[in-house]
Write a protein that holds these residues in place. Structure first.
Motif, PDB file in Angstrom:
ATOM      1  N   GLU A  80      -5.180   5.251  -6.514  1.00 46.53           N
ATOM      2  CA  GLU A  80      -4.747   6.834  -5.520  1.00 46.53           C
ATOM      3  C   GLU A  80      -4.947   6.793  -4.016  1.00 46.53           C
ATOM      4  OE1 GLU A  80      -3.762   9.021  -7.121  1.00 46.53           O
ATOM      5  OE2 GLU A  80      -3.930   9.263  -8.923  1.00 46.53           O
ATOM      6  N   ILE A  81      -4.481   6.658  -3.143  1.00 44.87           N
ATOM      7  CA  ILE A  81      -4.673   7.177  -1.485  1.00 44.87           C
ATOM      8  C   ILE A  81      -5.848   7.770  -1.941  1.00 44.87           C
ATOM      9  CG2 ILE A  81      -3.494   7.175   0.417  1.00 44.87           C
ATOM     10  CD1 ILE A  81      -1.370   5.450  -1.141  1.00 44.87           C
ATOM     11  N   ILE A 128      -7.821   3.841  -0.386  1.00 47.02           N
ATOM     12  CA  ILE A 128      -7.866   4.015  -1.991  1.00 47.02           C
ATOM     13  C   ILE A 128      -9.221   4.373  -2.450  1.00 47.02           C
ATOM     14  CG2 ILE A 128      -5.582   2.237  -2.309  1.00 47.02           C
ATOM     15  CD1 ILE A 128      -8.213   0.739  -4.086  1.00 47.02           C
ATOM     16  N   VAL A 177      -4.439 -10.334  11.509  1.00 45.41           N
ATOM     17  CA  VAL A 177      -3.095  -9.099  10.607  1.00 45.41           C
ATOM     18  C   VAL A 177      -3.984  -8.286  10.237  1.00 45.41           C
ATOM     19  CG1 VAL A 177      -2.288  -9.519   8.277  1.00 45.41           C
ATOM     20  CG2 VAL A 177      -1.876 -11.083   9.576  1.00 45.41           C
ATOM     21  N   LYS A 178      -3.943  -6.855  10.349  1.00 44.51           N
ATOM     22  CA  LYS A 178      -4.880  -5.539   9.778  1.00 44.51           C
ATOM     23  C   LYS A 178      -4.225  -4.884   9.110  1.00 44.51           C
ATOM     24  CE  LYS A 178      -7.785  -5.902  13.836  1.00 44.51           C
ATOM     25  NZ  LYS A 178      -7.929  -6.576  15.147  1.00 44.51           N
ATOM     26  N   ARG A 179      -4.818  -4.122   8.430  1.00 43.40           N
ATOM     27  CA  ARG A 179      -3.637  -3.167   7.268  1.00 43.40           C
ATOM     28  C   ARG A 179      -4.307  -1.734   8.649  1.00 43.40           C
ATOM     29  NH1 ARG A 179      -6.070  -3.592   2.630  1.00 43.40           N
ATOM     30  NH2 ARG A 179      -7.461  -2.158   2.552  1.00 43.40           N
ATOM     31  N   VAL A 180      -3.069  -0.409   8.643  1.00 41.64           N
ATOM     32  CA  VAL A 180      -3.814   0.142   9.008  1.00 41.64           C
ATOM     33  C   VAL A 180      -3.779   1.559   8.551  1.00 41.64           C
ATOM     34  CG1 VAL A 180      -2.757   1.366  11.628  1.00 41.64           C
ATOM     35  CG2 VAL A 180      -1.646  -0.288  11.076  1.00 41.64           C
ATOM     36  N   ASP A 181      -3.025   1.624   7.660  1.00 39.11           N
ATOM     37  CA  ASP A 181      -3.007   2.576   6.466  1.00 39.11           C
ATOM     38  C   ASP A 181      -2.163   2.486   5.228  1.00 39.11           C
ATOM     39  OD1 ASP A 181      -0.121   3.079   6.950  1.00 39.11           O
ATOM     40  OD2 ASP A 181      -0.735   5.107   8.049  1.00 39.11           O
ATOM     41  N   TYR A 182      -2.996   3.547   4.607  1.00 41.60           N
ATOM     42  CA  TYR A 182      -1.699   2.762   2.912  1.00 41.60           C
ATOM     43  C   TYR A 182      -1.030   4.231   2.764  1.00 41.60           C
ATOM     44  CZ  TYR A 182      -5.076  -0.472   1.177  1.00 41.60           C
ATOM     45  OH  TYR A 182      -5.640  -1.346   0.410  1.00 41.60           O
ATOM     46  N   PHE A 183      -0.021   4.903   2.348  1.00 40.15           N
ATOM     47  CA  PHE A 183       1.353   5.450   2.201  1.00 40.15           C
ATOM     48  C   PHE A 183       1.527   5.620   1.091  1.00 40.15           C
ATOM     49  CE2 PHE A 183       5.330   3.889   3.120  1.00 40.15           C
ATOM     50  CZ  PHE A 183       4.385   2.336   3.489  1.00 40.15           C
ATOM     51  N   PRO A 243       5.437   5.913  -0.566  1.00 45.36           N
ATOM     52  CA  PRO A 243       6.458   5.700   0.474  1.00 45.36           C
ATOM     53  C   PRO A 243       8.141   6.739  -0.605  1.00 45.36           C
ATOM     54  CG  PRO A 243       6.361   4.280  -1.803  1.00 45.36           C
ATOM     55  CD  PRO A 243       5.036   4.682  -1.331  1.00 45.36           C
TER      56      PRO A 243
END
Ligand SMILES: Cc1cc2nc3c(=O)[nH]c(=O)nc-3n(C[C@H](O)[C@H](O)[C@H](O)COP(=O)(O)OP(=O)(O)OC[C@H]3O[C@@H](n4cnc5c(N)ncnc54)[C@H](O)[C@@H]3O)c2cc1C
Ligand SMILES: Nc1ncnc2c1ncn2[C@@H]1O[C@H](COP(=O)(O)O)[C@@H](O)[C@H]1O
Lengths: 262, 323
Positions: free
Chosen positions: A19-20, A27, A223-229, A231
């Protein structure tokens, strides 16, 4: 043969619904069940089997926090001889290149003929093995599902599309990423874990490894993760609802209409 | 000048891989005005066929003809690319067994950033590229930024970009073979060992009952055969079932297994990873049964049922047998 296997502690996707969190930046980590990355178990098993045949030792290494020690212990319960925990605040937020940079320093502290990684881990990147090999200037083969040890070199099979196998000779020292199915990883019982419960596992940080803290961690990451979403996937499936009898009746109607029953 | 992007063209026996016409679409998502160069390596006459074909779509084609490249051993290809590509290039590869072999090491040798398995590209802002990836076997999507100021290697997921069939490239083929340099490596390609055929050919099946890790135990696999028998279907599976040696490899659906084109595909306890879905073609009617309502398989299925397959399969079998 001296073998180093890189292992990672990851959320177990077959045990958890991912889950986000409400902020969308991670998560939900509470109550997550963690385990060793599936592919890494195959790598450790393969290393143990090679050493059983030709002699030598297996060392498992991970870049992580204190909790990552448990995956090293688990792999030692499987039969790995040594464990090394690479941990430092400076390592946090590393991208794949950062992780490979840290592992490279650990490789150079030892004298390994063969380094193994899993084919991929929780982020589905499949990158650390190939990066590590290139940094070390060692030859690399990915998705390996067969290893035959020879003199100074290995014969390896790579699993390619359609389940075909690409055979290669590769000189040692080398880096291989291991594909699932190469062997059947042995079961680790609670007794095995208990046996290694008090074994000392050394921890090394940036200064022990001689890693420049500026070359790793969030600061160095390109390389960076900005957010989870979540879709927007359009309609998705029509979910059949109701009692089991009702669901089955509807499903059978569909199957008849679509040619699914003969 | 328009920004320069390179796409590596995979080909086999004179036929370009599906990814060949997909990568240019990805390139234009990075820079809409990009001048995109196809890089084609190989040896022999097939190479020219591919180069000419690519010239119709790409703005330029760089050909590298060398016996050492007759088989695309990623270690050899990497050396050639490092010698030929300009610094700070953006290089696109397919995220398949070749791209996984080549991409990460190429990025290190070119001293550029690497992003794996890109499913979509949002565009560029201030030298930073924003892309979409998936993590945790497709259970979470993520926006990822990549600093491309020093170049980048990006592996693009096959099938997510519609191929560019416009043939509006009009590029020229440039022979770069002379710049390939030293191609000796410590990994030598020997041969391809073809996958063994099994007792059933699932590529010909019209109805498949496909079983995944949700079946939990080897003893439970039998109930799947019972259902398939009642339906007049064949049994196929996802990779973990083969890894566990519960079913033979010839029944595995996916990129590293079989490509199937049934009319109806029943995914029982299968999460829906892209490598699994990559083996399902021909737009079948997909039924998914999974106990996790968020399983990615429900995004591609036509009909979904949230249920425990260990209970659902026997009940469905009984109902069909009673028809
Ligand atoms: C290079 C490469 C190639 C690959 N090639 C392939 C390929 O050809 N084919 C392939 O399949 N995979 C392939 N994979 C592996 C792929 O990435 C996934 O790991 C795999 O497809 C997952 O299989 P699964 O869905 O059965 O298992 P999981 O992802 O573990 O999913 C199991 C699902 O079952 C559900 N479930 C659990 N228990 C129950 C129950 N009692 N009732 C109902 N539902 C339940 C869970 O909610 C979950 O969604 C490849 C990977 C790599 C790296
Ligand atoms: N933090 C880590 N520590 C040790 N090994 C890692 C780590 N992250 C990735 N690896 C190794 O690299 C492999 C591929 O992971 P990835 O490139 O992240 O998909 C894993 O199977 C591990 O063997």
């Amino acid at each position: 043969m001296e073998i180093l296997v890189c292992v990672k502690r990851v959320p177990d996707t077959s045990e958890n619904e991912i889950e986000i969190n409400s902020a969308g930046n991670d998560i939900e980590r509470d109550d997550l069940v963690y385990s060793v990355n599936e592919w890494d178990n195959y790598a450790v098993e393969e290393a143990i089997q090679i050493v059983d045949k030709v002699g030598g030792s297996v060392t498992v290494v991970t870049v992580g926090d204190d909790e990552s020690e448990e995956v090293l212990r688990r792999e030692m319960a499987m039969g790995a001889n040594n464990g090394i925990l690479l941990s430092d605040d400076a390592f946090e937020g590393s991208d794949g290149k950062g992780i490979a940079t840290i592992l490279k320093a650990a490789v150079e502290k030892g004298n390994y003929d063969l380094i193994m990684t899993g084919a991929q881990a929780d982020e589905g990147a499949a990158q650390v093995g190939g990066m590590l090999a290139a940094m070390l200037d060692y030859p690399y083969a990915s998705l390996v599902n067969l290893i035959e040890a020879g003199d100074g070199k290995l014969k390896v099979g790579r699993e390619i599309e359609g389940g075909n196998q690409e055979m290669n000779d590769i000189e040692m020292p080398c880096v291989l990423s291991i594909q699932t199915g190469i062997n059947e990883p042995r079961y680790v019982g609670i007794r095995g874990i208990r046996k290694v419960a008090s074994v000392e596992i050394p921890t090394m940080g940036a200064s022990d490894l001689g890693v420049d803290a500026a070359a790793v961690g969030a600061g160095a990451a390109k390389v960076k993760r900005v957010d989870y979403f979540v879709p927007d996937m359009g309609e998705g499936a029509e979910m059949l609802e109701g009692s089991t009898e009702e669901i089955i009746a509807k499903l059978i109607e569909y199957l008849k209409a679509k040619g699914g029953l003969k | 000048m328009a920004e320069q992007v390179f796409a590596y063209i995979k080909h086999d026996q004179g036929v370009a891989d599906d990814s060949a016409l997909e990568l240019i679409v990805a390139a234009k998502k990075i820079y809409p005005d990009a001048s995109v160069t196809a890089v084609v390596t190989g040896a022999g006459s097939d190479l020219d066929t591919i180069c000419n074909e690519m010239a119709a779509t790409y703005n330029a084609v760089w050909k590298i003809d060398n016996d050492a490249l007759a088989y695309p051993n990623a270690e050899v290809v990497r050396k050639a690319l490092v010698n030929i590509l300009p610094a700070d290039s953006i290089v696109l590869l397919p995220h398949d067994t070749f791209g996984m072999d080549l991409g990460p090491g190429l990025a290190i040798k070119m001293d550029s950033a690497f992003v794996a398995d890109v499913v979509d590209i949002e565009g560029i802002d201030n030298g930073t590229l924003k892309v979409i990836r998936q993590e945790f076997s497709g259970m979470a999507s993520a926006h990822v930024t990549c600093d491309i100021s020093g170049g980048a290697v990006m592996n693009i997921r096959p099938g997510v970009n519609q191929p560019d069939e416009s043939k509006s490239g009009g590029g020229e083929v440039v022979d770069k073979s002379g710049e390939a340099g030293d191609l000796s490596t410590k990994r030598t390609y020997l041969e391809i060992v073809e996958a063994e055929a099994g007792d059933v050919d699932i590529t010909k099946s019209e109805v498949l009952v496909s079983v995944g890790r949700g079946i939990e135990d080897e003893d439970n696999v039998e109930m799947v055969f019972d259902l398939a028998k009642a339906m007049g279907a064949d049994v196929s599976c996802s990779r973990p079932i083969v890894d566990a040696k519960w079913l033979e490899k010839s029944r595995q659906v996916g990129t590293s297994g079989q490509t199937v084109k049934p009319k109806v595909y029943m995914a029982m306890g299968i999460s829906g990873s892209f490598q699994h879905l990559g083996g399902i073609k021909g737009n079948p009617f997909i039924v998914a049964v999974n106990k996790n309502p968020k399983a990615p398989i429900f995004q591609v299925a036509d009909v979904g049922i949230e249920a425990d397959i260990l209970e659902f399969i026997p009940e469905l079998t009984e109902a069909i047998e009673g028809l």
